[in-house]
Design a protein around this motif. Structure first.
Motif, PDB file in Angstrom:
ATOM      1  N   GLN A  87      35.215  36.742  22.363  1.00  0.00           N
ATOM      2  CA  GLN A  87      34.592  35.566  22.959  1.00  0.00           C
ATOM      3  C   GLN A  87      35.521  34.768  23.870  1.00  0.00           C
ATOM      4  OE1 GLN A  87      32.376  33.166  20.140  1.00  0.00           O
ATOM      5  NE2 GLN A  87      31.675  34.987  19.050  1.00  0.00           N
ATOM      6  N   HIS A  88      36.833  34.990  23.818  1.00  0.00           N
ATOM      7  CA  HIS A  88      37.748  34.296  24.733  1.00  0.00           C
ATOM      8  C   HIS A  88      37.456  32.790  24.770  1.00  0.00           C
ATOM      9  CE1 HIS A  88      39.028  38.221  26.210  1.00  0.00           C
ATOM     10  NE2 HIS A  88      37.806  38.511  26.560  1.00  0.00           N
ATOM     11  N   ARG A  89      37.566  32.147  23.653  1.00  0.00           N
ATOM     12  CA  ARG A  89      37.232  30.731  23.605  1.00  0.00           C
ATOM     13  C   ARG A  89      38.014  29.951  24.657  1.00  0.00           C
ATOM     14  NH1 ARG A  89      32.588  30.127  21.551  1.00  0.00           N
ATOM     15  NH2 ARG A  89      33.044  27.895  21.363  1.00  0.00           N
ATOM     16  N   LYS A  90      37.285  29.217  25.510  1.00  0.00           N
ATOM     17  CA  LYS A  90      37.849  28.365  26.567  1.00  0.00           C
ATOM     18  C   LYS A  90      38.632  29.162  27.600  1.00  0.00           C
ATOM     19  CE  LYS A  90      40.198  25.723  23.703  1.00  0.00           C
ATOM     20  NZ  LYS A  90      41.000  24.596  23.170  1.00  0.00           N
ATOM     21  N   ASN A  91      38.395  30.451  27.712  1.00  0.00           N
ATOM     22  CA  ASN A  91      39.325  31.309  28.448  1.00  0.00           C
ATOM     23  C   ASN A  91      38.605  32.427  29.188  1.00  0.00           C
ATOM     24  OD1 ASN A  91      41.841  32.105  29.318  1.00  0.00           O
ATOM     25  ND2 ASN A  91      42.420  33.098  27.413  1.00  0.00           N
ATOM     26  N   SER A  92      37.617  32.081  30.025  1.00  0.00           N
ATOM     27  CA  SER A  92      36.933  33.128  30.789  1.00  0.00           C
ATOM     28  C   SER A  92      37.855  33.785  31.806  1.00  0.00           C
ATOM     29  CB  SER A  92      35.693  32.566  31.492  1.00  0.00           C
ATOM     30  OG  SER A  92      36.007  31.556  32.423  1.00  0.00           O
ATOM     31  N   TRP A  93      39.044  33.201  32.028  1.00  0.00           N
ATOM     32  CA  TRP A  93      40.041  33.808  32.921  1.00  0.00           C
ATOM     33  C   TRP A  93      40.463  35.198  32.451  1.00  0.00           C
ATOM     34  CZ3 TRP A  93      39.982  30.794  36.922  1.00  0.00           C
ATOM     35  CH2 TRP A  93      39.903  29.397  36.797  1.00  0.00           C
ATOM     36  N   GLN A  94      40.277  35.507  31.156  1.00  0.00           N
ATOM     37  CA  GLN A  94      40.732  36.781  30.596  1.00  0.00           C
ATOM     38  C   GLN A  94      39.581  37.747  30.322  1.00  0.00           C
ATOM     39  OE1 GLN A  94      44.005  37.303  30.310  1.00  0.00           O
ATOM     40  NE2 GLN A  94      44.566  35.197  30.831  1.00  0.00           N
ATOM     41  N   ASP A  95      38.396  37.423  30.841  1.00  0.00           N
ATOM     42  CA  ASP A  95      37.219  38.220  30.507  1.00  0.00           C
ATOM     43  C   ASP A  95      37.240  39.595  31.161  1.00  0.00           C
ATOM     44  OD1 ASP A  95      34.834  38.522  29.119  1.00  0.00           O
ATOM     45  OD2 ASP A  95      33.620  37.856  30.813  1.00  0.00           O
ATOM     46  N   GLY A  96      38.009  39.772  32.223  1.00  0.00           N
ATOM     47  CA  GLY A  96      38.160  41.093  32.817  1.00  0.00           C
ATOM     48  C   GLY A  96      36.995  41.540  33.655  1.00  0.00           C
ATOM     49  N   VAL A  97      36.288  40.587  34.307  1.00  0.00           N
ATOM     50  CA  VAL A  97      35.190  40.921  35.216  1.00  0.00           C
ATOM     51  C   VAL A  97      35.444  40.239  36.557  1.00  0.00           C
ATOM     52  CG1 VAL A  97      33.442  41.385  33.459  1.00  0.00           C
ATOM     53  CG2 VAL A  97      33.851  39.034  34.186  1.00  0.00           C
ATOM     54  N   LEU A  98      34.803  40.752  37.602  1.00  0.00           N
ATOM     55  CA  LEU A  98      35.136  40.313  38.959  1.00  0.00           C
ATOM     56  C   LEU A  98      34.666  38.898  39.279  1.00  0.00           C
ATOM     57  CD1 LEU A  98      34.459  43.634  40.891  1.00  0.00           C
ATOM     58  CD2 LEU A  98      36.679  42.551  40.486  1.00  0.00           C
ATOM     59  N   GLY A  99      33.830  38.318  38.451  1.00  0.00           N
ATOM     60  CA  GLY A  99      33.430  36.939  38.674  1.00  0.00           C
ATOM     61  C   GLY A  99      34.480  35.930  38.251  1.00  0.00           C
ATOM     62  N   THR A 100      35.431  36.361  37.420  1.00  0.00           N
ATOM     63  CA  THR A 100      36.417  35.424  36.885  1.00  0.00           C
ATOM     64  C   THR A 100      37.858  35.849  37.109  1.00  0.00           C
ATOM     65  OG1 THR A 100      36.460  36.471  34.691  1.00  0.00           O
ATOM     66  CG2 THR A 100      34.798  34.770  35.058  1.00  0.00           C
ATOM     67  N   MET A 101      38.078  37.045  37.647  1.00  0.00           N
ATOM     68  CA  MET A 101      39.438  37.547  37.849  1.00  0.00           C
ATOM     69  C   MET A 101      39.525  38.306  39.168  1.00  0.00           C
ATOM     70  SD  MET A 101      40.597  39.047  34.116  1.00  0.00           S
ATOM     71  CE  MET A 101      42.252  39.402  34.739  1.00  0.00           C
ATOM     72  N   CYS A 102      40.669  38.217  39.807  1.00  0.00           N
ATOM     73  CA  CYS A 102      40.977  39.144  40.894  1.00  0.00           C
ATOM     74  C   CYS A 102      41.419  40.459  40.263  1.00  0.00           C
ATOM     75  CB  CYS A 102      42.090  38.589  41.779  1.00  0.00           C
ATOM     76  SG  CYS A 102      41.663  37.059  42.627  1.00  0.00           S
ATOM     77  N   PRO A 103      41.030  41.588  40.820  1.00  0.00           N
ATOM     78  CA  PRO A 103      41.401  42.861  40.204  1.00  0.00           C
ATOM     79  C   PRO A 103      42.897  43.125  40.286  1.00  0.00           C
ATOM     80  CG  PRO A 103      40.373  43.236  42.325  1.00  0.00           C
ATOM     81  CD  PRO A 103      40.223  41.772  42.040  1.00  0.00           C
ATOM     82  N   ILE A 104      43.369  43.993  39.393  1.00  0.00           N
ATOM     83  CA  ILE A 104      44.776  44.407  39.393  1.00  0.00           C
ATOM     84  C   ILE A 104      44.926  45.471  40.477  1.00  0.00           C
ATOM     85  CG2 ILE A 104      46.678  45.290  37.987  1.00  0.00           C
ATOM     86  CD1 ILE A 104      44.916  44.612  35.508  1.00  0.00           C
ATOM     87  N   LEU A 105      45.676  45.162  41.507  1.00  0.00           N
ATOM     88  CA  LEU A 105      45.806  46.076  42.640  1.00  0.00           C
ATOM     89  C   LEU A 105      46.662  47.284  42.274  1.00  0.00           C
ATOM     90  CD1 LEU A 105      46.294  43.516  45.555  1.00  0.00           C
ATOM     91  CD2 LEU A 105      44.180  44.669  44.822  1.00  0.00           C
ATOM     92  N   PRO A 106      46.476  48.408  42.968  1.00  0.00           N
ATOM     93  CA  PRO A 106      47.299  49.591  42.706  1.00  0.00           C
ATOM     94  C   PRO A 106      48.788  49.258  42.829  1.00  0.00           C
ATOM     95  CG  PRO A 106      45.465  50.172  44.128  1.00  0.00           C
ATOM     96  CD  PRO A 106      45.440  48.674  43.998  1.00  0.00           C
ATOM     97  N   GLY A 107      49.562  49.774  41.903  1.00  0.00           N
ATOM     98  CA  GLY A 107      51.007  49.568  41.932  1.00  0.00           C
ATOM     99  C   GLY A 107      51.462  48.230  41.394  1.00  0.00           C
ATOM    100  N   THR A 108      50.529  47.438  40.836  1.00  0.00           N
ATOM    101  CA  THR A 108      50.896  46.141  40.267  1.00  0.00           C
ATOM    102  C   THR A 108      50.491  46.097  38.798  1.00  0.00           C
ATOM    103  OG1 THR A 108      48.813  45.009  40.773  1.00  0.00           O
ATOM    104  CG2 THR A 108      50.482  45.068  42.514  1.00  0.00           C
ATOM    105  N   ASN A 109      50.865  45.015  38.139  1.00  0.00           N
ATOM    106  CA  ASN A 109      50.481  44.857  36.742  1.00  0.00           C
ATOM    107  C   ASN A 109      49.950  43.452  36.504  1.00  0.00           C
ATOM    108  OD1 ASN A 109      53.331  43.828  36.904  1.00  0.00           O
ATOM    109  ND2 ASN A 109      52.950  43.394  34.737  1.00  0.00           N
TER     110      ASN A 109
END
Length: 555
Positions: A87-109
């Motif tokens: 449920q990521h309480r108070k933390n949609s930043w970690q939900d792992g979907v494109l509405g709330t995060m920029c994707p992890i680009l190739p060669g980065t972490n």
């Protein structure tokens, strides 16, 4: 300070270690995302591996643990993982979907940091980007109960706890499948079914997936991370006692088989009380045209003699059977959950509904290409995550709120509009959501950030009079619900988790082609008590990439 940093670095290097902090314990994982070539259905194909594994490693956590996963993206496409059911309480930043995060680009972490706050149960993770789910990179995520909290059954020994991931599978690569969808076509029928990444054989000569000791009781955690197919799971010669689903202890009914819809997880107890020999686990497809597809895996009794019988247990027929099984699922009101208070102390049936949302699925072509929609709106992800646009104070430059009506017309929806579908909702509202399916396929829906009460799944069309049939006593609190052909499902939930959260079809083809939306649960207080700040390590993209970060919340 230096010693704390050293401990952190050592834990990252080790991969998955627990350290002692003044706060809740931390678990550290380092995951390397790469391509690999394996042959799940006998045909060599490209898959996505995590630390060289397919399926990926299992996360074993305990209620309130902080989970740190450092993900290195070494494939050639942007990548994200979503943590289904957490449920990521108070933390949609970690939900792992494109509405709330920029994707992890190739060669980065990117290092995910989330807490499994006040949760128990069986969950999973999988990729949310670019049809990567079709290539793997999925796995199990356990949240064990704290030792001080009683559970309503005798806990099996640590090594007597097994994960069983069952999913449909295509022999085409995820990029080939994506091209099919981008060209306006559908994915059509999968080529097979897998159990823990293998299709299995019925000649009795395979290596056992699990070994059982006679007389012991084992927990099997069964999840379906597939693309589109409901699967029926059964164990030759054995009964399964259902004890938990998607974070809730349930009334412990015994089943010969279970329909596991896409995105769903169940925990069952199985007693090794049969003749000591080999037996088959069986997963077979449901609701597809033609003969069911099937995967098998062997389990073996320690010291047993004799191969498994080639006569496999048959699966059920028809979706009415599955509907009737859903009606047997009940919340265990006498059990504690993650906290030492009875689950049944939350009387959801006595709360007044403040808003009804009706979501009707539909499909049509836009510019000659297939799109799936909710209430006639097919979602498209902008280059700037809408959550970032909100946080930086520029939502009007990225999207418009409420482009979709929550009260669609009674007649069939034919027109589909492509737009960024963000719904503005009121913090702490207790709402009713109706998922209505006018099509001939079985659907599965997921709500991120919340658990909800699945109070009804019924054939026909929903009307307010159908509320009299709701289960307002012991409906299971969960995060997915299936909707059968020409049927509807009703859920009740409280928007008590500030952030922006994804509601989507769990059928990946539909999600990719727009059958999803985001709900913005906005807290005007801008307080850390209700929502966390944008993490310092979050990559920025779109129009906010070069903007100064807003002043963080400080209390």
């Amino acid at each position: 300070m230096a010693s704390a940093v050293l401990v952190f670095l050592l834990c990252l290097t080790a991969g998955a270690l627990t350290t002692v902090h003044g706060e809740d314990p931390y678990l550290f994982y380092t995951w390397n995302i790469t391509y690999g070539t394996i042959s799940p259905l006998g045909v060599p194909q490209q898959v996505i591996l995590i630390n060289g594994q397919f399926p990926g490693p299992t996360i074993n956590s305990t209620t309130n643990n902080n989970v740190i996963v450092n993900v290195f993206n070494n494939i050639d496409e942007p990548f994200l993982l979503t943590w289904s059911g957490i449920q990521h309480r108070k933390n949609s930043w970690q939900d792992g979907v494109l509405g709330t995060m920029c994707p992890i680009l190739p060669g980065t972490n990117y290092t995910y940091h989330f807490q499994v706050k006040d949760q128990i149960g069986t969950y999973m993770y999988y990729p949310s980007t670019a049809l990567h789910r079709a290539a793997g990179a999925f796995g199990g995520l356990n949240v064990h109960s704290r030792s001080v909290i009683p559970i309503p059954y005798t806990l099996p020994l640590e090594n007597d706890d097994f994960y069983v991931l069952i999913n449909d599978w295509y022999t085409k690569s995820h990029s080939e499948l994506r091209k099919l969808l981008d060209s306006g076509r559908t994915l059509a029928r999968p080529q097979g079914v897998l159990i823990n990444g293998q299709s299995g054989k019925t000649d009795g000569k395979g290596k056992p997936l699990f070994t059982l000791k006679p007389g012991r009781t084992y927990k099997f955690r069964i999840c379906n991370p597939g693309l589109r197919t409901t699967l029926n799971f059964r164990i030759q010669g054995h009964n399964m006692k259902l004890v938990e689903m998607e974070g809730s202890h349930v009334v412990q009914n015994v089943y010969k088989s279970l329909d596991v819809h896409v995105g769903q997880c169940y925990s069952v107890l199985v007693k090794a009380d049969q003749e000591p020999k080999d037996y088959y686990l069986v997963a077979s497809s449901r609701f597809l045209k033609g003969e069911p597809m099937m995967a098998t895996a062997l389990i073996s009794y320690e010291g047993g003699k004799g191969p498994a019988s080639p006569e496999l247990p048959k699966g059920p027929v028809g979706w009415a059977w599955s509907l009737n099984q859903f009606r047997t699922f009940r919340w265990n009101l006498t059990a504690s959950a993650a906290r030492p208070n009875p689950q049944g102390s939350y009387h959801y049936g006595e709360i007044n509904i403040t808003q009804t949302y009706k979501f009707v699925s539909s499909a049509n072509k836009v510019d000659g290409k297939l799109r799936y929609a909710i209430n006639g709106v097919s979602h498209v992800n902008p280059t700037t995550p809408p959550k970032f646009a909100e946080y930086f104070g520029v939502p009007e430059k990225v999207f418009k709120y409420d482009v979709m009506s929550i009260t669609p017309p009674a007649e069939k929806i034919t027109k589909v509009t492509v737009d960024t579908n963000i719904r503005n909702v009121t913090f702490h509202d207790f709402v009713e959501v109706i998922f209505e399916n006018h099509e001939n396929t079985v659907q599965s829906w997921k709500v991120d950030g919340f658990s909800f009460f699945a109070v009804a799944v019924e054939p026909g069309t929903w009307t307010p009079e159908k509320r009299k049939n709701y289960n307002l006593q012991d409906a299971v609190s969960r995060h997915t619900v299936q909707v059968f052909p020409k049927s509807w499902a009703a859920i009740l939930l409280t928007f008590d988790n500030a952030g922006m959260w994804n509601i989507r079809s769990e059928l990946t083809e539909r999600t990719y082609l727009g059958q999803q939306l985001y709900i913005s649960v906005y807290s005007p207080r801008r307080s850390l008590k209700e929502e966390y700040n944008l993490p310092d390590n979050s990559p920025l993209c779109g129009i906010v990439a070069d903007m100064p970060k807003p002043k963080p919340y400080n209390q």
